[in-house]
Design an enzyme around this catalytic site. Sequence first.
Site, PDB file in Angstrom:
ATOM      1  N   LYS A   5       0.770  -1.209   0.194  1.00 31.63           N
ATOM      2  CA  LYS A   5      -0.069   0.107  -0.257  1.00 31.63           C
ATOM      3  C   LYS A   5       0.719   1.197  -0.066  1.00 31.63           C
ATOM      4  O   LYS A   5       1.832   1.303   0.705  1.00 31.63           O
ATOM      5  CB  LYS A   5      -1.060  -0.226   1.227  1.00 31.63           C
ATOM      6  CG  LYS A   5      -1.955   1.109   1.381  1.00 31.63           C
ATOM      7  CD  LYS A   5      -2.897   0.826   2.544  1.00 31.63           C
ATOM      8  CE  LYS A   5      -4.054   1.872   2.717  1.00 31.63           C
ATOM      9  NZ  LYS A   5      -4.695   1.771   3.743  1.00 31.63           N
ATOM     10  N   SER A  12      -9.695   1.448   2.741  1.00 35.80           N
ATOM     11  CA  SER A  12      -8.908   2.334   1.968  1.00 35.80           C
ATOM     12  C   SER A  12      -7.872   1.395   1.264  1.00 35.80           C
ATOM     13  O   SER A  12      -7.102   2.186   0.344  1.00 35.80           O
ATOM     14  CB  SER A  12      -8.291   3.405   2.604  1.00 35.80           C
ATOM     15  OG  SER A  12      -7.362   2.868   3.640  1.00 35.80           O
ATOM     16  N   SER A  71      -9.647  -1.016   7.061  1.00 34.04           N
ATOM     17  CA  SER A  71      -9.378  -0.617   5.513  1.00 34.04           C
ATOM     18  C   SER A  71      -8.475  -1.998   4.955  1.00 34.04           C
ATOM     19  O   SER A  71      -8.056  -1.781   3.939  1.00 34.04           O
ATOM     20  CB  SER A  71      -8.264   0.447   5.480  1.00 34.04           C
ATOM     21  OG  SER A  71      -9.024   1.712   5.561  1.00 34.04           O
TER      22      SER A  71
HETATM   23  N1  GLN Z   1     -13.365   3.900   6.171  1.00 26.87           N
HETATM   24  C1  GLN Z   1     -12.622   4.313   7.342  1.00 26.87           C
HETATM   25  C2  GLN Z   1     -12.326   5.873   7.306  1.00 26.87           C
HETATM   26  O1  GLN Z   1     -12.353   6.397   6.238  1.00 26.87           O
HETATM   27  C3  GLN Z   1     -11.438   3.618   7.729  1.00 26.87           C
HETATM   28  C4  GLN Z   1     -10.211   3.810   7.205  1.00 26.87           C
HETATM   29  C5  GLN Z   1      -9.081   2.945   7.482  1.00 26.87           C
HETATM   30  O2  GLN Z   1      -9.118   2.155   7.890  1.00 26.87           O
HETATM   31  N2  GLN Z   1      -7.810   3.548   7.211  1.00 26.87           N
HETATM   32  O3  GLN Z   1     -12.006   6.437   8.296  1.00 26.87           O
END
Ligand code: GLN
Length: 489
Positions: free
Chosen positions: A79, A154, A178
Amino acid sequence: MDLNNLTIKKFHEGLLKKEFSAVEIAESFFDFIKTKDPEIKAYLSLGKDEALSQAKKVDAALAKGQDLGILAGVPLAVKDNILIEGQPATAASKILENYQAAYDATVIKRLKSAGAVFLGKTNMDEFAMGSSTENSAFQITRNPADLERVPGGSSGGSAAAVAAGMAVAALGSDTGGSIRQPAGFCGVVGLKPTYGAVSRYGLIAMASSLDQIGPIAKTVEDAAIIFNAIKGKDDLDSTSVDLNKFQDSRFKIQDSKNLTIGLPEEYFIEGLTKEVAEAIDEAIKNLKSLGFKFKKISLPHTKYALSCYYVIMPAEASANLARYDGIRYAQIENLKLETKNLKDIYFNQRSGGFGKEIKRRIILGNFVLSSGYYDDYYLKAQKVRTLIKKDFDKAFEEADVILTPVSPTPAFKIGEKTENPLAMYLSDIFTIPVNLAGLPAVSMPVRKHQASSVKRQNELPVGFQLIGRHFRETDILETGRMYEKMING
Ligand code: GLN
């Protein structure tokens, strides 16, 4: 070689038996990425030269008869918020588009010394804020199971790369879901380790008390292999711990009849689609047939988790993002705004460099931390966080592992939720409490690993989540491994 079904274990066996060389496999991955990725758009950058030179080293070691570890030569995707020295690390933000990492993250250092090969950096929601990878400043990644749909987020680029056979496995990061949610949407396995199990050194910080790096893989077995290579104490992250201290053998996992799986009533709510509800029933039935006992449990503060998260996370994120001043991590060019003084630089770089969702959360974070509101919002959210953690502590007196859905729906359509941030936030309703409590959780497909060729018609992948006690990754990974053995045969 069938790259789609290539697991770490199969790769390792094939390499030792000289069915192929590490260089050959790395080259086939780059060739495949060239034809497949224009459609999926999982990668933001590739590191071909370095990957091939690492693969060459592995082949040379093998030729000399040296013992190779299980990860030697394994092609992985990373990532784009995890640093690999000399490679771009944009976190899918324009503000970092010209930044190159000056050092290796600890997880990368550990994987490099295990001989792993890094194919490239994967797309994500900007600074890991989002649930669909649509918040990337650079491109939209598509779900390999259905190109009209999002891969989740994400870590959507990493999940899509693994699901499409463009990497054997990948690293992601998980602050509120994410790793697990995109793994669920793409039909692969994702592990969010216990907070502190894996070093965060070299991870571009989003919300430091919630962030964890973890693997995305085709099998639970592969996820466990990567986890074992990256876990453990690191002097560069004071929150990291030595896991061995926490492993106890109170129950023997081999004897699954001794293990009780809890089903929290608050997670089986209205809003769960029929597809997800049916898939979860199927997972429960399968686990029952393996001998696991089930018990209804309650996590009463679940309904406050989302609001609590959306106070704590922006507060921490706004502080972490203050460092991007347009000077320290390379400047964005062509902003075409006049800069007369230092304040202009900050203003121009930050307003031109951050996307809409980042700005929304910085404003939210500043608000909840501002004097007069701190006690009402931030402090209260911290107290709620403790209650959520206590719910889990109590639940683990009755159950050894907790099973839940990963998200209320399967992968949604591209563009479906971009105009409605609240609807987007809801897709993490089942994953967020785990981060707030700092627990480990794995998300895995209910049904057999669906290589695109054997996918059932019109069927989207659905995952289930297994949550374990702090630092007891082994419990959920072993349970998951038994499940996967049963469905994959
Ligand atoms: N979707 C969640 C957010 O936008 C989690 C994101 C993540 O785990 N990095 O905060």
